[in-house]
Design a protein around this motif. Structure first.
Motif, PDB file in Angstrom:
ATOM      1  N   SER A 190       0.827  -1.206   0.000  1.00  0.00           N
ATOM      2  CA  SER A 190       0.000   0.000   0.000  1.00  0.00           C
ATOM      3  C   SER A 190       0.860   1.255   0.000  1.00  0.00           C
TER       4      SER A 190
ATOM      5  N   LEU B  82       1.628   1.924  -3.510  1.00  0.00           N
ATOM      6  CA  LEU B  82       0.458   2.483  -4.189  1.00  0.00           C
ATOM      7  C   LEU B  82       0.304   3.966  -3.857  1.00  0.00           C
ATOM      8  N   ILE B  83       0.542   4.343  -2.609  1.00  0.00           N
ATOM      9  CA  ILE B  83       0.490   5.751  -2.215  1.00  0.00           C
ATOM     10  C   ILE B  83       1.464   6.565  -3.059  1.00  0.00           C
ATOM     11  N   GLU B  84       2.672   6.052  -3.235  1.00  0.00           N
ATOM     12  CA  GLU B  84       3.647   6.733  -4.085  1.00  0.00           C
ATOM     13  C   GLU B  84       3.158   6.823  -5.523  1.00  0.00           C
ATOM     14  N   ARG B  85       2.640   5.716  -6.039  1.00  0.00           N
ATOM     15  CA  ARG B  85       2.176   5.673  -7.432  1.00  0.00           C
ATOM     16  C   ARG B  85       1.077   6.708  -7.679  1.00  0.00           C
ATOM     17  N   LYS B  86       0.258   6.974  -6.672  1.00  0.00           N
ATOM     18  CA  LYS B  86      -0.859   7.901  -6.828  1.00  0.00           C
ATOM     19  C   LYS B  86      -0.463   9.367  -6.621  1.00  0.00           C
ATOM     20  N   GLY B  87       0.809   9.623  -6.370  1.00  0.00           N
ATOM     21  CA  GLY B  87       1.285  11.003  -6.377  1.00  0.00           C
ATOM     22  C   GLY B  87       1.264  11.744  -5.062  1.00  0.00           C
TER      23      GLY B  87
ATOM     24  N   GLN C  46      -8.367  -5.319  -7.643  1.00  0.00           N
ATOM     25  CA  GLN C  46      -7.173  -4.927  -8.378  1.00  0.00           C
ATOM     26  C   GLN C  46      -6.846  -6.070  -9.336  1.00  0.00           C
TER      27      GLN C  46
ATOM     28  N   GLU D 157      -2.475  -5.135 -12.876  1.00  0.00           N
ATOM     29  CA  GLU D 157      -2.181  -3.937 -12.087  1.00  0.00           C
ATOM     30  C   GLU D 157      -1.261  -4.264 -10.927  1.00  0.00           C
TER      31      GLU D 157
END
Length: 299
Positions: free
Chosen positions: A35, A38-43, A271, A275
């Motif tokens: 997770s 994912l936080i990083e991936r979402k900017g 997901q 992905e």
């Protein structure tokens, strides 16, 4: 592939630079290493690691049952999986001043960018529950001084959390925040503020960054990032949100499995495997060893 390419000391330096800019930094709470990625991936700008989440992950209530070893180990697993800075909840420091000092050095070694130490009595309880008790000012200041003296990287952020607002009121929280800054705290986490005006009052009282905790079902209203930015908040966390959403979805999926015998109706909420493989950089491992990723995925 594998872990973050940015060394911990560089993450801390970049985090301090960005924090000094005055912009609002958004730190959603990661409940596991995936997770965090994912936080990083979402900017987002950073990752928060909640003590309540670490406790819940072990099936325990947030009442000071976790150990430094458990917290540091999970913190390291999460922090090393992202290029973002990660701040961790260190509760009361796992003891008195010498324990606080060891806590800070252990969390430094684990690759965290910072930690907050609170002024509750030990063992503590969730900051948005009634019946909290705080230590006297002398004890609170000793904890922060120990943390500041112990760190070896001056960019490791020592944040002081005060829970006194719920016990003695806003004026007491402001006085405690000022004293904590004088003791060396790099930032202030005023827990369980009830209004934007209360955040603004803390902002006016101290000259270091302040953090807002936007946890659901707590004492604070759920203010937006723009509202918090307007009153001068520098970091906002959503500590348990992703865990709550994930567990809510898991519960509904189990109900569907009971009722329907399969999860076909839930496929659109999942997901996709493609992905997931993209998020964990399966293809990157193929560049290292072509025998690992030698198949095609249907999308």
């Amino acid at each position: 592939m594998l872990y973050s390419q940015t060394p911990a000391h560089e993450k801390r330096r970049l985090f301090r630079e960005r924090l000094a800019s005055g912009e609002l930094l958004r730190f959603p709470g990661a409940f596991n290493p995936l997770s965090a990625r994912l936080i990083e991936r979402k900017g987002f700008e950073g990752v928060y690691i909640s003590g309540a989440v670490l406790s819940a992950d072990l099936g325990l209530p947030d009442i000071g049952l976790t150990t430094l070893t458990e917290v540091a180990g999970r913190g390291q697993q999460i922090a090393r999986m992202t290029e973002l800075p990660a701040i961790i909840d260190a509760d009361t420091g796992f003891g008195e001043p010498m324990n606080v000092a060891r806590t800070i050095q252990t969390l430094e070694d684990a690759g965290l960018a910072g930690a907050h130490i609170e002024d509750q009595v030990n063992p503590k309880r969730c900051g948005h529950l009634d019946g909290k008790a705080v230590v006297d000012e002398s004890t609170a200041l000793k904890r922060i001084r120990a943390a500041v003296d112990a760190r070896r990287d001056h960019n490791f952020l020592v944040m002081a959390r005060t829970d006194i607002r719920a016990v003695e009121g806003l004026d007491a929280a402001i006085d405690r925040a000022k004293a904590l800054v004088d003791a060396g705290a790099d930032a202030i986490f005023p827990e369980a503020m009830r209004t934007l005006e209360e955040f603004a009052a803390v902002r006016e009282a101290v000259d270091v960054p302040i953090l807002a905790n936007m946890t659901e079902f707590g004492k604070s209203d759920l203010f937006s990032a723009s509202q918090l930015r307007d009153v001068g908040v520098n970091i906002v966390i959503w500590p348990v949100s992703l865990l709550r959403i994930a567990m809510g979805a898991a519960g509904r999926a189990l109900d569907t499995l009971t009722d329907e015998g399969h999860l076909t109706s839930k496929l659109g909420e999942m997901q996709h495997r493609a992905e997931l493989y993209d998020l964990i950089d399966y293809e990157g491992y193929n560049h290292f060893d072509s025998g690992v990723f030698d198949f095609q995925l249907d999308r």
